[in-house]
Design a protein around this motif. Sequence first.
Motif, mmCIF file in Angstrom:
data_model
loop_
_atom_site.group_PDB
_atom_site.id
_atom_site.type_symbol
_atom_site.label_atom_id
_atom_site.label_comp_id
_atom_site.label_asym_id
_atom_site.label_seq_id
_atom_site.Cartn_x
_atom_site.Cartn_y
_atom_site.Cartn_z
ATOM 1 N N MET A 150 0.827 -1.203 0.000
ATOM 2 C CA MET A 150 0.000 0.000 0.000
ATOM 3 C C MET A 150 0.864 1.257 0.000
ATOM 4 O O MET A 150 0.534 2.244 -0.653
ATOM 5 C CB MET A 150 -0.923 0.001 1.225
ATOM 6 C CG MET A 150 -2.080 -0.979 1.127
ATOM 7 S SD MET A 150 -3.311 -0.715 2.430
ATOM 8 C CE MET A 150 -2.397 -1.249 3.872
ATOM 9 N N ALA A 151 1.974 1.217 0.736
ATOM 10 C CA ALA A 151 2.858 2.374 0.803
ATOM 11 C C ALA A 151 3.495 2.650 -0.556
ATOM 12 O O ALA A 151 3.591 3.801 -0.989
ATOM 13 C CB ALA A 151 3.933 2.152 1.863
ATOM 14 N N VAL A 152 3.928 1.591 -1.227
ATOM 15 C CA VAL A 152 4.515 1.756 -2.558
ATOM 16 C C VAL A 152 3.490 2.352 -3.518
ATOM 17 O O VAL A 152 3.790 3.257 -4.306
ATOM 18 C CB VAL A 152 5.038 0.405 -3.095
ATOM 19 C CG1 VAL A 152 5.459 0.532 -4.553
ATOM 20 C CG2 VAL A 152 6.211 -0.078 -2.251
ATOM 21 N N ALA A 153 2.254 1.855 -3.443
ATOM 22 C CA ALA A 153 1.184 2.380 -4.302
ATOM 23 C C ALA A 153 0.920 3.856 -4.001
ATOM 24 O O ALA A 153 0.657 4.650 -4.911
ATOM 25 C CB ALA A 153 -0.094 1.566 -4.103
ATOM 26 N N ALA A 154 1.005 4.223 -2.722
ATOM 27 C CA ALA A 154 0.783 5.613 -2.337
ATOM 28 C C ALA A 154 1.852 6.523 -2.930
ATOM 29 O O ALA A 154 1.566 7.642 -3.383
ATOM 30 C CB ALA A 154 0.761 5.744 -0.810
ATOM 31 N N VAL A 155 3.103 6.040 -2.938
ATOM 32 C CA VAL A 155 4.193 6.825 -3.521
ATOM 33 C C VAL A 155 3.949 7.010 -5.022
ATOM 34 O O VAL A 155 4.142 8.098 -5.577
ATOM 35 C CB VAL A 155 5.558 6.150 -3.266
ATOM 36 C CG1 VAL A 155 6.651 6.821 -4.082
ATOM 37 C CG2 VAL A 155 5.898 6.215 -1.779
ATOM 38 N N LYS A 156 3.517 5.956 -5.678
ATOM 39 C CA LYS A 156 3.201 6.066 -7.107
ATOM 40 C C LYS A 156 2.041 7.018 -7.349
ATOM 41 O O LYS A 156 1.906 7.577 -8.448
ATOM 42 C CB LYS A 156 2.878 4.685 -7.674
ATOM 43 C CG LYS A 156 4.073 3.746 -7.752
ATOM 44 C CD LYS A 156 3.682 2.395 -8.327
ATOM 45 C CE LYS A 156 4.895 1.465 -8.427
ATOM 46 N NZ LYS A 156 4.529 0.128 -8.958
ATOM 47 N N ASN A 157 1.227 7.200 -6.313
ATOM 48 C CA ASN A 157 0.058 8.064 -6.425
ATOM 49 C C ASN A 157 0.331 9.488 -5.945
ATOM 50 O O ASN A 157 -0.590 10.280 -5.795
ATOM 51 C CB ASN A 157 -1.106 7.456 -5.621
ATOM 52 C CG ASN A 157 -2.447 8.040 -6.023
ATOM 53 O OD1 ASN A 157 -2.635 8.463 -7.156
ATOM 54 N ND2 ASN A 157 -3.371 8.079 -5.082
ATOM 55 N N GLY A 158 1.612 9.774 -5.664
ATOM 56 C CA GLY A 158 1.960 11.151 -5.331
ATOM 57 C C GLY A 158 2.548 11.395 -3.958
ATOM 58 O O GLY A 158 2.951 12.522 -3.653
ATOM 59 N N ALA A 159 2.596 10.367 -3.088
ATOM 60 C CA ALA A 159 3.241 10.558 -1.784
ATOM 61 C C ALA A 159 4.743 10.754 -1.991
ATOM 62 O O ALA A 159 5.323 10.281 -2.977
ATOM 63 C CB ALA A 159 2.982 9.356 -0.879
ATOM 64 N N TRP A 160 5.384 11.435 -1.050
ATOM 65 C CA TRP A 160 6.806 11.725 -1.183
ATOM 66 C C TRP A 160 7.650 10.473 -0.981
ATOM 67 O O TRP A 160 8.556 10.174 -1.755
ATOM 68 C CB TRP A 160 7.199 12.802 -0.173
ATOM 69 C CG TRP A 160 8.678 13.016 -0.064
ATOM 70 C CD1 TRP A 160 9.508 12.541 0.913
ATOM 71 C CD2 TRP A 160 9.504 13.744 -0.972
ATOM 72 N NE1 TRP A 160 10.803 12.932 0.673
ATOM 73 C CE2 TRP A 160 10.820 13.674 -0.483
ATOM 74 C CE3 TRP A 160 9.260 14.461 -2.139
ATOM 75 C CZ2 TRP A 160 11.894 14.290 -1.122
ATOM 76 C CZ3 TRP A 160 10.323 15.070 -2.782
ATOM 77 C CH2 TRP A 160 11.620 14.980 -2.277
ATOM 78 N N ASP A 161 7.357 9.701 0.072
ATOM 79 C CA ASP A 161 8.163 8.524 0.404
ATOM 80 C C ASP A 161 7.423 7.749 1.491
ATOM 81 O O ASP A 161 6.349 8.135 1.934
ATOM 82 C CB ASP A 161 9.547 8.946 0.894
ATOM 83 C CG ASP A 161 10.613 7.882 0.665
ATOM 84 O OD1 ASP A 161 10.236 6.706 0.460
ATOM 85 O OD2 ASP A 161 11.804 8.216 0.685
ATOM 86 N N PHE A 162 8.039 6.638 1.939
ATOM 87 C CA PHE A 162 7.463 5.907 3.071
ATOM 88 C C PHE A 162 8.600 5.326 3.908
ATOM 89 O O PHE A 162 9.728 5.167 3.450
ATOM 90 C CB PHE A 162 6.527 4.795 2.590
ATOM 91 C CG PHE A 162 7.214 3.678 1.846
ATOM 92 C CD1 PHE A 162 7.716 2.575 2.513
ATOM 93 C CD2 PHE A 162 7.362 3.744 0.469
ATOM 94 C CE1 PHE A 162 8.359 1.552 1.831
ATOM 95 C CE2 PHE A 162 7.993 2.726 -0.229
ATOM 96 C CZ PHE A 162 8.493 1.625 0.456
ATOM 97 N N LEU A 163 8.279 5.036 5.144
ATOM 98 C CA LEU A 163 9.223 4.433 6.083
ATOM 99 C C LEU A 163 8.556 3.224 6.715
ATOM 100 O O LEU A 163 7.407 3.299 7.167
ATOM 101 C CB LEU A 163 9.611 5.433 7.177
ATOM 102 C CG LEU A 163 10.659 6.462 6.768
ATOM 103 C CD1 LEU A 163 10.519 7.713 7.602
ATOM 104 C CD2 LEU A 163 12.057 5.878 6.938
#
Length: 205
Positions: free
Chosen positions: A92-105
């Motif tokens: 889900m985090a990777v998908a969020a980054v592809k959708n415009g989020a800056w990054d994830f931890l």
Amino acid sequence: MNPTVHLVDDDPDFRDGLAWLLDSRGLPTRSWPGGDVFVRSLRSGKELWECCVVLLDIRMEPLSGLATFEQLKAMAWPWPVLFLTGHGDLGMAVAAVKNGAWDFLEKPFQNNLLVDKVESARQAALALQADSTERLLFQRALAALSPREREVLEQLLQGHYNKNIADHLGITPRTVEFHRANIFEKLQVNSAVELAHLMGRLAFY
């Protein structure tokens, strides 16, 4: 300017520990117990829209991190959003980054890695702020052009020379040169090429 880091997490112990870590590194923070509270505050408080970074837990109740992010996007939120995620939420985090989020931890994370990513996002926010200010100033300068100067500007951006512009607009080349000089002075550029690059970078055409 020292961008605030907004910590949005429904776990008070984790939120307090994260705030302590970032505060100890000189990064100003503001904590929120959930995405719903953060979004509701955004709708009513203009000061929250100032240059900042958001650390957003992906699993929250009643509004999940992803749902919060979608609401931020719908509000045209301009600043970097980093997701905090457990191992099972990696996809889900990777998908969020592809959708415009800056990054994830991914939890648990190394403190230095977290601070480095947050600082990187803060620098990006500052760059975005500077770019937004430059765009606003340029927009004001464009608005200050006379109708004839705007006509000459359009011809310049199409790559036409003074004589061609004069023919197109029914004025003398000397008048074109006069308007051209005024345009360059008002927009603070030295050439048509520099002007074209600037307008392209600021997405004005």
